[in-house]
Design an enzyme around this catalytic site. Structure first.
Site: not given
Length: 293
Positions: A94, A169, A244
């Site tokens: 990611t 995502k 994050k």
């Protein structure tokens, strides 16, 4: 059976590589952590000394790395100079959309097919092989990647061109971060108003307040058996990882000129939660931070 180089064997990558072994693939594994490599070897993978050695002779390369800078470095220094023509590249990290598209362009220039395929589902999904993959890349690359991803996941969605897997995502996890805070705030408010948590759950889980953060991952102990709240918020997906992803979403929003005020607030709240020393806890533990003011 394909020869697959798997680089990055952390909490997610380790079980994903193990599922490829279960799927009858020959997995060559590398990680900077010798303990992570040893764990992969115990599951049937072959150990090598470097990422460059892992990709030599591989038909497929799968990477699961912490951040965009690591993906850029590994592909530029280890993967692209050493893979054979025709090798399929799958990055499950990611990372920021810009890095994903940069590496995808380098792969295209080298005549290689590549997809960015970040995952959702946490360590439990990685172990069970039920991950959701959000895939960016060309149609032909997606078609080649699909049978590999199916060994590690249950739901595989082609989100469009290069970088769109990452875009999907971070948008998804921004929704998740915001909704978990909203659910947590509602339960804390209910406590202060004298409303029993079970009663609120029974109502909201079957009405307009229903969402995944409520019915699958409820932050209040005792209401949903699968929730980390029942295990003192032992992480399935850490608060640090949520932060994050929320930061990636904010960076992308700024670059695209998009207004995401709730996403920004969620990033701020999770930032304060992580700064309080709770980064390793499950992200649903944010309810304790909210309860404490």
């Amino acid at each position: 059976m394909a020869k697959i180089a798997f680089i990055g064997l952390g909490n997610m990558g380790g079980p994903m590589a193990a599922n490829l072994v279960k799927g009858q693939h020959q997995v060559v594994a590398f990680d900077l952590s010798s303990a992570a490599v040893d764990a992969a070897v115990d599951k049937g993978a072959k150990k090598v000394a470097s990422a460059a050695e892992a990709v030599k002779g591989a038909e497929i390369v799968v990477t699961m790395l912490p951040a965009g800078k690591h993906v850029r470095e590994v592909y530029e220094k280890d993967v692209l100079p050493n893979v054979a023509k025709g090798t399929l590249l799958i990055d499950c990290s990611t990372i920021d959309v810009e890095s994903a598209r940069h590496v995808g362009q380098l792969a295209q220039q080298a005549g290689l097919e590549m997809v960015d395929a970040p995952v959702s589902g946490g360590v439990g999904g990685a172990t069970a092989g039920t991950l959701t993959f959000m895939v960016g890349g060309g149609d032909a690359a997606f078609a080649r990647a699909l049978p590999v991803l199916e060994k590690m996941g249950k739901t595989i969605v082609h989100a469009g061109g290069a970088g769109n897997g990452q875009a999907a995502k971070i948008c998804n996890n921004m929704i998740l971060g915001v909704s978990m805070i909203a659910v947590s705030e509602a339960f804390v408010l209910a406590e202060k108003l004298g409303l029993d948590a079970q009663k609120l759950y029974d109502i909201s889980s079957k009405s307009s307040g229903q969402c995944w953060s409520m019915t699958t991952y409820c932050p209040v102990p005792g209401l949903v058996p699968t929730s980390p709240a029942n295990r003192d918020y032992k992480a399935g997906f850490t608060a640090a990882m949520m932060l994050k992803d929320l930061k990636l979403a904010q960076d992308a929003a700024k670059a695209a000129g998009a207004e995401t005020p709730l996403g920004a607030d969620a990033a701020r709240i999770y930032g304060e939660y992580v700064d309080a020393g709770e980064g390793p806890r499950d992200f649903s533990g944010v309810i304790r931070f909210i309860r404490g003011g």
